[in-house]
Design an enzyme around this catalytic site. Structure first.
Site, short mmCIF file in Angstrom:
data_model
loop_
_atom_site.label_atom_id
_atom_site.label_comp_id
_atom_site.label_asym_id
_atom_site.label_seq_id
_atom_site.Cartn_x
_atom_site.Cartn_y
_atom_site.Cartn_z
N GLY A 29 0.97 -1.22 -0.03
CA GLY A 29 -0.15 -0.19 0.10
C GLY A 29 0.86 1.28 -0.08
O GLY A 29 0.38 2.20 0.63
N ASN B 113 1.24 3.62 -2.30
CA ASN B 113 1.24 4.51 -3.26
C ASN B 113 0.28 5.86 -2.68
O ASN B 113 0.60 6.71 -3.50
CB ASN B 113 0.38 4.03 -4.23
CG ASN B 113 -0.96 3.66 -3.81
OD1 ASN B 113 -1.06 2.62 -3.35
ND2 ASN B 113 -1.94 4.15 -4.19
N THR B 114 0.12 5.71 -1.56
CA THR B 114 -0.57 6.98 -0.80
C THR B 114 -0.65 6.74 0.67
O THR B 114 -0.15 5.80 1.32
CB THR B 114 -2.14 6.61 -1.15
OG1 THR B 114 -2.85 7.84 -0.72
CG2 THR B 114 -2.85 5.52 -0.50
N GLY B 115 -0.76 7.96 1.23
CA GLY B 115 -0.74 7.81 3.04
C GLY B 115 0.30 7.41 3.54
O GLY B 115 1.55 7.88 3.25
N ILE B 116 0.08 6.79 4.72
CA ILE B 116 1.15 6.43 5.39
C ILE B 116 2.09 5.33 4.76
O ILE B 116 3.31 5.49 4.91
CB ILE B 116 0.52 5.66 6.86
CG1 ILE B 116 -0.46 6.52 7.52
CG2 ILE B 116 1.71 5.28 7.59
CD1 ILE B 116 0.28 7.61 8.01
N GLY B 117 1.73 4.60 3.80
CA GLY B 117 2.47 3.76 3.31
C GLY B 117 3.52 4.81 2.07
O GLY B 117 4.73 4.10 2.11
N SER C 80 -3.60 -0.25 14.39
CA SER C 80 -4.38 1.06 14.58
C SER C 80 -4.79 1.08 15.88
O SER C 80 -5.10 0.27 16.68
CB SER C 80 -5.93 0.78 13.72
OG SER C 80 -6.58 1.76 13.99
N TYR D 39 -13.60 -3.81 10.84
CA TYR D 39 -12.18 -3.10 10.76
C TYR D 39 -11.57 -3.24 11.96
O TYR D 39 -10.26 -3.51 12.30
CB TYR D 39 -12.38 -1.67 10.48
CG TYR D 39 -11.28 -0.94 10.38
CD1 TYR D 39 -10.39 -0.77 9.50
CD2 TYR D 39 -10.84 0.06 11.59
CE1 TYR D 39 -8.90 -0.24 9.43
CE2 TYR D 39 -9.76 0.79 11.68
CZ TYR D 39 -8.75 0.84 10.51
OH TYR D 39 -7.50 1.22 10.66
#
Length: 314
Positions: free
Chosen positions: A22, A24-28, A148, A173
């Site tokens: 993951g 490609n965006t955000g935290i990753g 999380s 989740y």
């Protein structure tokens, strides 16, 4: 642990190879960017190859970033990605299990698993097991699994892991994020029992302003707007600071297997990462073993921990 860890401590990562799911965006993305900027070769394992390629371009020239297609909601894709990674780099220093999804309507993966549990946990369980042979021979190698603060509201429903009865997106989740932690702890115990040099750690980013909130309620979506930063600084932090927890778990020489990193304090919403504690449920060793056995049964991936004598001949 009192000094603020800002990322200036990352150090030279040249010669190290990291897989970030993951990325490609955000935290990753921020995790991959920090590792690449400090010299690591980073394999961006993402569901959308085009987005992975665009992310690699954003990280910029001078960095070695290789896009890999990985759909964690498909065990076939997980196996293909693991095979591809092994072809490119037969030795891995880091695996950062970062990718995740949150709160869609009830959906099943390609293999029939509830989407949160199948993507956030089972996909990463399978990927880690398939890449383990690339990690075990490498001194100092690590697996970092991103959980999380929501795991504290999670409960493993072993009688209904796919949540077919009374489904709620938030319940799914939170269960998957609790599973992430229990997996990280059980993996560390098994690595240590096998005498492996590879270690397993966990991290969480606190609350960060990312695209991850697009499927959440209207209050969260409003709070994440750039114009609200003056009002929500206590609640939300930048993706860059959020990613520091994963990066610290990945590179800090003082970090030890089985540790958990995230923002400090009672709520752990924001702040630079420290070693923190997770919920009492996450430390239930019987539940950890049961989750492992269920994951092995559901995915068909059996971990092969090398005997110490095979890695240390003579």
């Amino acid at each position: 642990m009192n000094a603020r860890w800002t990322g200036a401590e990352i150090g030279d990562q040249r010669g190290r190879t990291a897989v970030v799911t993951g990325g490609n965006t955000g935290i990753g993305f921020e995790t991959a960017k920090l590792l690449a900027e400090h010299g690591a070769t980073v394999l961006l394992a993402c569901r959308d190859l085009g987005k992975a390629e665009a992310a690699a371009a954003r990280i910029g020239a001078g960095s070695t970033v290789i896009p890999i297609r990985l759909d964690l909601a498909s065990l076939a894709s997980v196996r293909e990605a693991a095979e591809r990674i092994g072809e490119i780099h037969p030795r891995l220093d880091l695996l950062v299990n970062n990718a995740g999804m949150i709160m869609p309507p009830y959906t099943r993966t390609e293999d029939g698993f509830e989407l949160h549990f199948g993507t956030n946990h089972l996909g990463h369980y399978a990927l880690t097991g398939l890449l383990l042979e690339l990690l075990l021979p490498v001194p100092g190698s690590r697996v970092v699994t991103v959980s999380s603060i929501g795991h504290r509201r999670g409960e493993m429903k072993f009688g209904d892991l796919q949540l077919e009865h009374g489904y709620k997106g938030e319940t799914a989740y939170f269960q998957s994020k609790l599973a992430n932690l229990m997996f990280a702890y059980e993996l560390q115990r098994r690595l240590a029992s096998a005498g492996a040099e590879t270690i397993s750690l966990a991290a969480h980013p606190g609350n960060a302003r990312t695209d991850f909130g697009r499927n959440l309620g209207v209050f969260v979506r409003v709070a994440m707007r750039p114009g609200m930063r003056w009002f929500t600084s206590w609640l939300l932090q930048s993706p860059h600071v959020g990613a520091l927890a994963s990066v610290r778990a990945a590179v800090d020489p003082a970090a030890r297997g089985g540790e958990y990193y995230g923002p400090p304090g009672r709520l752990q919403f924001t702040g630079h990462p420290e070693r923190v504690e997770s919920s009492a449920r996450s430390y239930d060793t019987a539940a950890q073993r049961r989750l492992w056995e269920e994951s092995e049964r559901l995915t068909g991936v059996v971990y092969r921990f090398a005997e110490p004598s095979l890695r240390h001949p003579g």
